[in-house]
Design a protein around this motif. Structure first.
Motif, PDB file in Angstrom:
ATOM      1  N   GLY A   1       3.184   2.554 -10.732  1.00 24.56           N
ATOM      2  CA  GLY A   1       1.860   2.132 -11.165  1.00 24.56           C
ATOM      3  C   GLY A   1       1.037   3.288 -11.691  1.00 24.56           C
ATOM      4  O   GLY A   1       0.362   3.175 -12.711  1.00 24.56           O
ATOM      5  N   TRP A   2       1.138   4.388 -11.013  1.00 23.09           N
ATOM      6  CA  TRP A   2       0.318   5.538 -11.399  1.00 23.09           C
ATOM      7  C   TRP A   2       0.768   6.093 -12.749  1.00 23.09           C
ATOM      8  O   TRP A   2      -0.035   6.377 -13.623  1.00 23.09           O
ATOM      9  CB  TRP A   2       0.380   6.591 -10.302  1.00 23.09           C
ATOM     10  CG  TRP A   2      -0.265   7.881 -10.636  1.00 23.09           C
ATOM     11  CD1 TRP A   2       0.277   9.108 -10.467  1.00 23.09           C
ATOM     12  CD2 TRP A   2      -1.585   8.099 -11.171  1.00 23.09           C
ATOM     13  NE1 TRP A   2      -0.605  10.066 -10.870  1.00 23.09           N
ATOM     14  CE2 TRP A   2      -1.741   9.479 -11.312  1.00 23.09           C
ATOM     15  CE3 TRP A   2      -2.605   7.253 -11.572  1.00 23.09           C
ATOM     16  CZ2 TRP A   2      -2.905  10.048 -11.824  1.00 23.09           C
ATOM     17  CZ3 TRP A   2      -3.768   7.820 -12.082  1.00 23.09           C
ATOM     18  CH2 TRP A   2      -3.917   9.189 -12.196  1.00 23.09           C
TER      19      TRP A   2
ATOM     20  N   MET B   1       5.532   1.066  -5.835  1.00 27.56           N
ATOM     21  CA  MET B   1       4.536   0.579  -6.777  1.00 27.56           C
ATOM     22  C   MET B   1       3.575   1.684  -7.165  1.00 27.56           C
ATOM     23  O   MET B   1       3.195   1.815  -8.308  1.00 27.56           O
ATOM     24  CB  MET B   1       3.742  -0.575  -6.200  1.00 27.56           C
ATOM     25  CG  MET B   1       2.670  -1.001  -7.204  1.00 27.56           C
ATOM     26  SD  MET B   1       1.509  -2.204  -6.596  1.00 27.56           S
ATOM     27  CE  MET B   1       0.493  -2.411  -8.053  1.00 27.56           C
ATOM     28  N   ASN B   2       3.180   2.474  -6.183  1.00 25.32           N
ATOM     29  CA  ASN B   2       2.232   3.530  -6.490  1.00 25.32           C
ATOM     30  C   ASN B   2       2.795   4.504  -7.514  1.00 25.32           C
ATOM     31  O   ASN B   2       2.122   4.886  -8.451  1.00 25.32           O
ATOM     32  CB  ASN B   2       1.845   4.287  -5.226  1.00 25.32           C
ATOM     33  CG  ASN B   2       0.767   3.546  -4.468  1.00 25.32           C
ATOM     34  OD1 ASN B   2       0.280   2.529  -4.956  1.00 25.32           O
ATOM     35  ND2 ASN B   2       0.417   4.036  -3.315  1.00 25.32           N
TER      36      ASN B   2
ATOM     37  N   ARG C   1       4.518   1.155   4.422  1.00 22.20           N
ATOM     38  CA  ARG C   1       4.702   2.237   3.477  1.00 22.20           C
ATOM     39  C   ARG C   1       5.866   2.011   2.518  1.00 22.20           C
ATOM     40  O   ARG C   1       5.801   2.320   1.335  1.00 22.20           O
ATOM     41  CB  ARG C   1       4.924   3.548   4.222  1.00 22.20           C
ATOM     42  CG  ARG C   1       5.246   4.670   3.280  1.00 22.20           C
ATOM     43  CD  ARG C   1       5.552   5.930   4.034  1.00 22.20           C
ATOM     44  NE  ARG C   1       6.083   6.922   3.114  1.00 22.20           N
ATOM     45  CZ  ARG C   1       7.275   7.445   3.234  1.00 22.20           C
ATOM     46  NH1 ARG C   1       8.060   7.067   4.211  1.00 22.20           N
ATOM     47  NH2 ARG C   1       7.698   8.346   2.376  1.00 22.20           N
ATOM     48  N   THR C   2       6.958   1.466   3.044  1.00 23.74           N
ATOM     49  CA  THR C   2       8.129   1.277   2.209  1.00 23.74           C
ATOM     50  C   THR C   2       7.816   0.355   1.034  1.00 23.74           C
ATOM     51  O   THR C   2       8.417   0.447  -0.010  1.00 23.74           O
ATOM     52  CB  THR C   2       9.284   0.666   3.019  1.00 23.74           C
ATOM     53  OG1 THR C   2       8.771  -0.474   3.709  1.00 23.74           O
ATOM     54  CG2 THR C   2       9.822   1.662   4.019  1.00 23.74           C
TER      55      THR C   2
ATOM     56  N   PRO D   1      -4.249  -3.650   0.718  1.00 24.33           N
ATOM     57  CA  PRO D   1      -3.919  -2.730  -0.370  1.00 24.33           C
ATOM     58  C   PRO D   1      -2.457  -2.846  -0.766  1.00 24.33           C
ATOM     59  O   PRO D   1      -1.582  -2.842   0.085  1.00 24.33           O
ATOM     60  CB  PRO D   1      -4.234  -1.355   0.210  1.00 24.33           C
ATOM     61  CG  PRO D   1      -4.160  -1.528   1.679  1.00 24.33           C
ATOM     62  CD  PRO D   1      -4.523  -2.954   1.970  1.00 24.33           C
ATOM     63  N   TYR D   2      -2.220  -3.004  -2.049  1.00 24.72           N
ATOM     64  CA  TYR D   2      -0.871  -2.988  -2.591  1.00 24.72           C
ATOM     65  C   TYR D   2       0.047  -3.950  -1.855  1.00 24.72           C
ATOM     66  O   TYR D   2       1.136  -3.602  -1.430  1.00 24.72           O
ATOM     67  CB  TYR D   2      -0.329  -1.548  -2.595  1.00 24.72           C
ATOM     68  CG  TYR D   2      -1.387  -0.657  -3.131  1.00 24.72           C
ATOM     69  CD1 TYR D   2      -1.774  -0.774  -4.457  1.00 24.72           C
ATOM     70  CD2 TYR D   2      -2.097   0.193  -2.309  1.00 24.72           C
ATOM     71  CE1 TYR D   2      -2.829  -0.043  -4.952  1.00 24.72           C
ATOM     72  CE2 TYR D   2      -3.144   0.938  -2.798  1.00 24.72           C
ATOM     73  CZ  TYR D   2      -3.500   0.814  -4.118  1.00 24.72           C
ATOM     74  OH  TYR D   2      -4.539   1.543  -4.589  1.00 24.72           O
TER      75      TYR D   2
ATOM     76  N   TYR E   1      -1.378  -6.596 -14.485  1.00 28.34           N
ATOM     77  CA  TYR E   1      -0.763  -5.302 -14.721  1.00 28.34           C
ATOM     78  C   TYR E   1       0.676  -5.485 -15.169  1.00 28.34           C
ATOM     79  O   TYR E   1       1.442  -6.186 -14.506  1.00 28.34           O
ATOM     80  CB  TYR E   1      -0.785  -4.550 -13.388  1.00 28.34           C
ATOM     81  CG  TYR E   1      -0.881  -3.085 -13.565  1.00 28.34           C
ATOM     82  CD1 TYR E   1      -2.123  -2.480 -13.687  1.00 28.34           C
ATOM     83  CD2 TYR E   1       0.263  -2.316 -13.637  1.00 28.34           C
ATOM     84  CE1 TYR E   1      -2.214  -1.135 -13.873  1.00 28.34           C
ATOM     85  CE2 TYR E   1       0.169  -0.966 -13.819  1.00 28.34           C
ATOM     86  CZ  TYR E   1      -1.058  -0.376 -13.935  1.00 28.34           C
ATOM     87  OH  TYR E   1      -1.153   0.962 -14.128  1.00 28.34           O
TER      88      TYR E   1
ATOM     89  N   VAL F   1       4.801   0.164  -0.288  1.00 28.93           N
ATOM     90  CA  VAL F   1       3.684   0.721  -1.031  1.00 28.93           C
ATOM     91  C   VAL F   1       4.115   1.759  -2.055  1.00 28.93           C
ATOM     92  O   VAL F   1       3.716   1.711  -3.192  1.00 28.93           O
ATOM     93  CB  VAL F   1       2.665   1.339  -0.047  1.00 28.93           C
ATOM     94  CG1 VAL F   1       1.738   2.289  -0.766  1.00 28.93           C
ATOM     95  CG2 VAL F   1       1.869   0.240   0.628  1.00 28.93           C
ATOM     96  N   LEU F   2       4.947   2.673  -1.637  1.00 29.87           N
ATOM     97  CA  LEU F   2       5.194   3.825  -2.488  1.00 29.87           C
ATOM     98  C   LEU F   2       5.830   3.536  -3.844  1.00 29.87           C
ATOM     99  O   LEU F   2       5.392   4.095  -4.837  1.00 29.87           O
ATOM    100  CB  LEU F   2       5.982   4.883  -1.727  1.00 29.87           C
ATOM    101  CG  LEU F   2       5.130   5.585  -0.681  1.00 29.87           C
ATOM    102  CD1 LEU F   2       5.942   6.654   0.025  1.00 29.87           C
ATOM    103  CD2 LEU F   2       3.883   6.219  -1.304  1.00 29.87           C
TER     104      LEU F   2
END
Lengths: 148, 107
Positions: free
Chosen positions: A134-135, A130-131, A124-125, A79-80, A52, A127-128
């Motif tokens: 990424g999204w 990238m999400n 969470r810190t 995940p992530y 990616y 994860v977000l």
């Protein structure tokens, strides 16, 4: 409230064709955006690197649970897991399941991911960001692909 | 109380007794421990403990009225967990879109 995600899509291709796209390492890599070192095998881990754009430094790893051709493919993963400095191996993994069903002349693909309740709070810190990035990126990919 | 983290929320909700308490509080009214224990299958002590876990995660708030503590749901606390799941779901949606393109394309 649930700790489970379910997404479903119908594609105009036979179940066997979709099964191959899910379980062949190169085909999986093409749509999942990961370059895998080895193929998928139940009970075994598969490793690779994300392809990616912007995330090529990230390792990818999944433990295959089931491969019931051509109906169910499942694996566990972190995940992530996006920080290359962090060893995620001791953390709980979520379970990803792909189910295939013939529908009309095509195939219904249902993906579920479950087990988020077991993830440690500090995740969470990581994860977000990238999400979000990424999204936005993925939306552009799709738009280019289908709008072409 | 700090901002609730999704994983903490999932952890707090990942228990059938606590999920049942959240569901009982979802009507919006603040309820006492006695009232919440009355229709629970566990002891009052256990209900109190579970309510404190939910409170720590920011999912409920408590207020004392006289000798009684009443608990109420904080529905806004669910937002981070919901946002997190939404973003993961969006990623899967995008990945499935690419899978669709692949299997429907010439090969």
């Amino acid at each position: 409230m649930t700790d489970r995600i379910e997404k479903s899509i119908v594609v105009a291709a036979p179940v066997e064709r979709v099964w191959r796209a899910l379980t062949d390492r190169e085909e999986f890599g093409a749509w999942f955006r990961v370059e895998l070192d080895g193929g998928f095998e139940p009970g075994k881990s598969t490793r690779g690197r994300m392809t990616y754009a912007g995330y090529e430094h990230l390792r990818w790893e999944a433990q295959v649970e089931r491969m019931d051709a051509p109906r169910l493919f499942s694996f566990r993963w972190h995940p992530y897991a996006i920080d290359p400095e962090v060893d995620y191996s001791s953390e709980p993994m979520t379970l990803v399941e792909f189910r295939l069903e013939a529908e009309g002349r095509g195939t219904r693909i249902t993906v579920t991911e479950s087990g988020f309740d077991a993830l440690p709070p500090h995740r969470r810190t990581e994860v977000l960001p990238m999400n979000d990035a990424g999204w936005a990126h993925q939306m552009r990919n799709i738009a280019e692909h289908v709008g072409g | 109380m700090s901002a609730a983290e999704p994983a903490a929320l999932f952890g707090a909700l990942g228990d059938s007794t606590r999920l049942a308490l959240v569901s009982r509080l979802s009507g919006g009214a603040a309820r006492s421990i006695a009232s919440l224990s009355a229709d629970a299958r566990v002891s009052r002590q256990a209900v109190t403990k579970h309510l404190r876990v939910l409170e720590q995660a920011g999912l409920v708030r408590s207020a004392r009225t006289g000798r009684e503590t009443r608990f109420a749901l904080r529905p806004e606390a669910m937002a981070p967990a919901r946002d997190y799941l939404d973003s993961v779901a969006a990623q899967w949606e995008a990945a499935l879109g690419r899978l669709k393109d692949l299997v429907e394309g010439a090969d």
